[in-house]
Design a protein around this motif. Structure first.
Motif, mmCIF file in Angstrom:
data_model
loop_
_atom_site.group_PDB
_atom_site.id
_atom_site.type_symbol
_atom_site.label_atom_id
_atom_site.label_comp_id
_atom_site.label_asym_id
_atom_site.label_seq_id
_atom_site.Cartn_x
_atom_site.Cartn_y
_atom_site.Cartn_z
ATOM 1 N N LEU A 1 6.528 3.661 6.247
ATOM 2 C CA LEU A 1 7.173 3.943 4.968
ATOM 3 C C LEU A 1 6.750 5.222 4.035
ATOM 4 C CD1 LEU A 1 6.717 0.073 3.487
ATOM 5 C CD2 LEU A 1 8.875 1.649 3.895
ATOM 6 N N LEU A 2 5.568 5.735 4.254
ATOM 7 C CA LEU A 2 5.156 6.803 3.759
ATOM 8 C C LEU A 2 5.975 8.093 4.528
ATOM 9 C CD1 LEU A 2 1.380 6.835 3.017
ATOM 10 C CD2 LEU A 2 3.316 6.886 1.518
ATOM 11 N N THR A 3 5.952 8.059 5.808
ATOM 12 C CA THR A 3 6.893 9.007 6.460
ATOM 13 C C THR A 3 8.321 9.140 5.916
ATOM 14 O OG1 THR A 3 5.671 8.900 8.311
ATOM 15 C CG2 THR A 3 7.695 9.827 8.586
ATOM 16 N N TRP A 4 8.905 7.873 5.603
ATOM 17 C CA TRP A 4 10.240 7.632 5.337
ATOM 18 C C TRP A 4 10.353 8.445 3.777
ATOM 19 C CZ3 TRP A 4 12.238 4.070 1.649
ATOM 20 C CH2 TRP A 4 13.542 4.095 1.576
ATOM 21 N N ARG A 5 9.136 7.731 3.194
ATOM 22 C CA ARG A 5 9.440 8.354 1.981
ATOM 23 C C ARG A 5 9.111 9.837 1.451
ATOM 24 N NH1 ARG A 5 5.185 5.790 -1.770
ATOM 25 N NH2 ARG A 5 6.167 6.825 -3.446
ATOM 26 N N ALA A 6 8.219 10.318 2.622
ATOM 27 C CA ALA A 6 8.144 11.752 2.751
ATOM 28 C C ALA A 6 9.447 12.487 2.929
ATOM 29 C CB ALA A 6 6.934 12.300 3.463
ATOM 30 N N GLN A 7 10.088 12.047 3.863
ATOM 31 C CA GLN A 7 11.318 12.527 4.533
ATOM 32 C C GLN A 7 12.510 12.867 3.499
ATOM 33 O OE1 GLN A 7 12.103 10.678 8.110
ATOM 34 N NE2 GLN A 7 10.747 11.928 9.400
ATOM 35 N N GLY B 1 -3.510 -7.413 13.001
ATOM 36 C CA GLY B 1 -3.004 -7.232 11.530
ATOM 37 C C GLY B 1 -3.425 -5.769 10.831
ATOM 38 N N LEU B 2 -4.580 -5.384 11.304
ATOM 39 C CA LEU B 2 -4.918 -4.146 10.851
ATOM 40 C C LEU B 2 -3.740 -3.187 11.271
ATOM 41 C CD1 LEU B 2 -6.577 -2.229 9.214
ATOM 42 C CD2 LEU B 2 -8.089 -1.821 11.244
ATOM 43 N N ALA B 3 -3.420 -3.274 12.623
ATOM 44 C CA ALA B 3 -2.334 -2.381 13.294
ATOM 45 C C ALA B 3 -1.032 -2.527 12.790
ATOM 46 C CB ALA B 3 -2.133 -2.936 14.817
ATOM 47 N N ALA B 4 -0.669 -3.807 12.466
ATOM 48 C CA ALA B 4 0.607 -3.968 11.679
ATOM 49 C C ALA B 4 0.619 -3.209 10.153
ATOM 50 C CB ALA B 4 0.866 -5.534 11.496
ATOM 51 N N THR B 5 -0.449 -3.473 9.656
ATOM 52 C CA THR B 5 -0.587 -2.888 8.107
ATOM 53 C C THR B 5 -0.677 -1.227 8.272
ATOM 54 O OG1 THR B 5 -2.142 -4.571 7.347
ATOM 55 C CG2 THR B 5 -2.083 -2.493 6.269
ATOM 56 N N LEU B 6 -1.076 -0.613 9.161
ATOM 57 C CA LEU B 6 -1.069 0.784 9.377
ATOM 58 C C LEU B 6 0.264 1.425 9.948
ATOM 59 C CD1 LEU B 6 -4.613 1.735 10.973
ATOM 60 C CD2 LEU B 6 -4.022 1.774 8.423
ATOM 61 N N LEU B 7 0.966 0.457 10.559
ATOM 62 C CA LEU B 7 2.025 0.811 11.117
ATOM 63 C C LEU B 7 3.104 1.040 9.993
ATOM 64 C CD1 LEU B 7 3.901 1.569 13.602
ATOM 65 C CD2 LEU B 7 4.506 -0.876 13.715
ATOM 66 N N VAL B 8 3.366 -0.314 9.392
ATOM 67 C CA VAL B 8 4.170 -0.169 8.077
ATOM 68 C C VAL B 8 3.847 0.924 6.854
ATOM 69 C CG1 VAL B 8 4.948 -1.743 6.143
ATOM 70 C CG2 VAL B 8 4.778 -2.757 8.442
ATOM 71 N N ARG B 9 2.635 0.650 6.557
ATOM 72 C CA ARG B 9 2.210 1.854 5.610
ATOM 73 C C ARG B 9 2.710 3.173 6.108
ATOM 74 N NH1 ARG B 9 -0.862 5.864 5.114
ATOM 75 N NH2 ARG B 9 -1.534 6.445 3.061
ATOM 76 N N SER B 10 2.412 3.778 7.187
ATOM 77 C CA SER B 10 2.644 5.145 7.920
ATOM 78 C C SER B 10 3.995 5.462 8.009
ATOM 79 C CB SER B 10 2.004 5.111 9.197
ATOM 80 O OG SER B 10 0.470 5.161 9.026
ATOM 81 N N TRP C 1 0.812 -1.276 0.214
ATOM 82 C CA TRP C 1 -0.165 -0.083 0.126
ATOM 83 C C TRP C 1 0.907 1.312 -0.041
ATOM 84 C CZ3 TRP C 1 -3.756 1.395 4.405
ATOM 85 C CH2 TRP C 1 -4.695 2.487 4.213
ATOM 86 N N ALA C 2 1.789 1.162 0.569
ATOM 87 C CA ALA C 2 2.878 2.233 0.868
ATOM 88 C C ALA C 2 3.500 2.705 -0.494
ATOM 89 C CB ALA C 2 3.756 2.070 1.934
ATOM 90 N N TRP C 3 3.828 1.489 -1.253
ATOM 91 C CA TRP C 3 4.938 1.724 -2.357
ATOM 92 C C TRP C 3 3.857 1.914 -3.504
ATOM 93 C CZ3 TRP C 3 9.360 3.227 -1.990
ATOM 94 C CH2 TRP C 3 10.380 2.773 -0.913
ATOM 95 N N THR C 4 2.624 1.725 -3.222
ATOM 96 C CA THR C 4 1.884 1.906 -4.638
ATOM 97 C C THR C 4 1.011 3.217 -4.151
ATOM 98 O OG1 THR C 4 -0.087 0.812 -3.781
ATOM 99 C CG2 THR C 4 1.271 -0.324 -5.240
ATOM 100 N N THR C 5 1.340 4.126 -3.291
ATOM 101 C CA THR C 5 0.958 5.315 -3.101
ATOM 102 C C THR C 5 1.568 6.364 -3.696
ATOM 103 O OG1 THR C 5 -0.112 4.499 -0.862
ATOM 104 C CG2 THR C 5 0.028 6.953 -1.220
ATOM 105 N N ARG C 6 0.808 7.284 -4.240
ATOM 106 C CA ARG C 6 1.562 8.500 -4.948
ATOM 107 C C ARG C 6 1.901 9.423 -3.883
ATOM 108 N NH1 ARG C 6 -0.446 13.473 -7.760
ATOM 109 N NH2 ARG C 6 1.387 14.027 -8.998
ATOM 110 N N ILE C 7 3.095 9.960 -3.926
ATOM 111 C CA ILE C 7 3.699 10.982 -3.181
ATOM 112 C C ILE C 7 4.307 11.954 -3.952
ATOM 113 C CG2 ILE C 7 5.659 9.701 -2.591
ATOM 114 C CD1 ILE C 7 5.300 10.699 0.556
ATOM 115 N N TRP C 8 4.067 13.252 -3.617
ATOM 116 C CA TRP C 8 4.543 14.479 -4.230
ATOM 117 C C TRP C 8 4.859 15.583 -3.188
ATOM 118 C CZ3 TRP C 8 -0.593 13.273 -4.728
ATOM 119 C CH2 TRP C 8 -1.375 14.196 -4.285
ATOM 120 N N THR C 9 5.751 16.609 -3.730
ATOM 121 C CA THR C 9 6.029 17.911 -3.020
ATOM 122 C C THR C 9 5.479 19.064 -3.723
ATOM 123 O OG1 THR C 9 8.129 16.966 -2.339
ATOM 124 C CG2 THR C 9 7.824 19.263 -1.992
ATOM 125 N N GLU C 10 4.735 19.929 -3.020
ATOM 126 C CA GLU C 10 4.341 21.187 -3.562
ATOM 127 C C GLU C 10 5.168 22.132 -3.515
ATOM 128 O OE1 GLU C 10 0.974 21.875 -5.175
ATOM 129 O OE2 GLU C 10 0.558 19.605 -4.814
#
Length: 175
Positions: free
Chosen positions: A143-149, A132-141, A77-86
């Motif tokens: 990875l997205l934070t790492w990608r955003a940084q 399992g939902l907690a693990a999914t959200l933890l990994v997704r969040s 989910w994290a790797w298929t999410t589009r992320i960009w900077t304004e």
């Protein structure tokens, strides 16, 4: 909490998270992204029926498979999410159709695990699904934070060119 309350909480959290992710949202890299997954994990682990006491080996294997599936879903989910900077430097994110496919595949895998558990006679509690939902959200969040940084904010002014900081010596011309 009762099993019905756990199921309602899981459904509500999943519905809110999934619907919010398919619209563009600004994300911050300094916020505490791990709080919601931590709360879900604590609620899940407080319940006594995570592992079926009559089928401990099978229940442990199913829980392990659930957690591996959850981690894979979160990463996918994290790797298929589009992320960009304004231009102002803010980081935005939005899930894609591929993210939806990851969720559908994950739900199918979890239904398959539930079916295997039912065939083996393992009593399955909603706590494993919440964990399992907690693990999914933890990994997704995470990875997205790492990608955003890792994104560099777009420059707001003119970009310096190579050699701009070199002093130029001007000579007087003699006539």
């Amino acid at each position: 909490m009762s099993g019905l309350m756990n199921a309602a909480l899981i459904f509500a959290v999943a519905a809110v998270v999934i619907t919010r992710q398919f619209s563009a949202r600004r994300i911050g890299t300094d916020r505490r992204w791990w709080i919601v997954p931590a709360v879900l994990a604590v609620v899940a682990l407080r319940e006594p029926g995570v592992i079926d006491p009559h089928h401990q080996v099978q229940a442990s294997l199913l829980l392990g498979a659930e957690l591996v599936t959850a981690l894979a879903i979160g990463a996918g989910w994290a790797w298929t999410t589009r992320i960009w900077t304004e231009p102002d430097g803010s980081v935005w994110t939005r899930s894609t159709k591929a993210s939806g496919a990851v969720w559908i595949a994950g739900i199918c895998l979890r239904l398959g695990l539930f079916g295997i558990g039912a065939l083996l006679g393992v009593h399955q509690n909603s706590s494993a699904l919440m964990l399992g939902l907690a693990a999914t959200l933890l990994v997704r969040s995470g990875l997205l934070t790492w990608r955003a940084q890792s994104l560099h904010p777009a420059p707001t002014g003119p970009v310096p060119a190579y050699g701009d900081d070199v002093r130029r010596v001007l000579r007087k011309e003699r006539l």
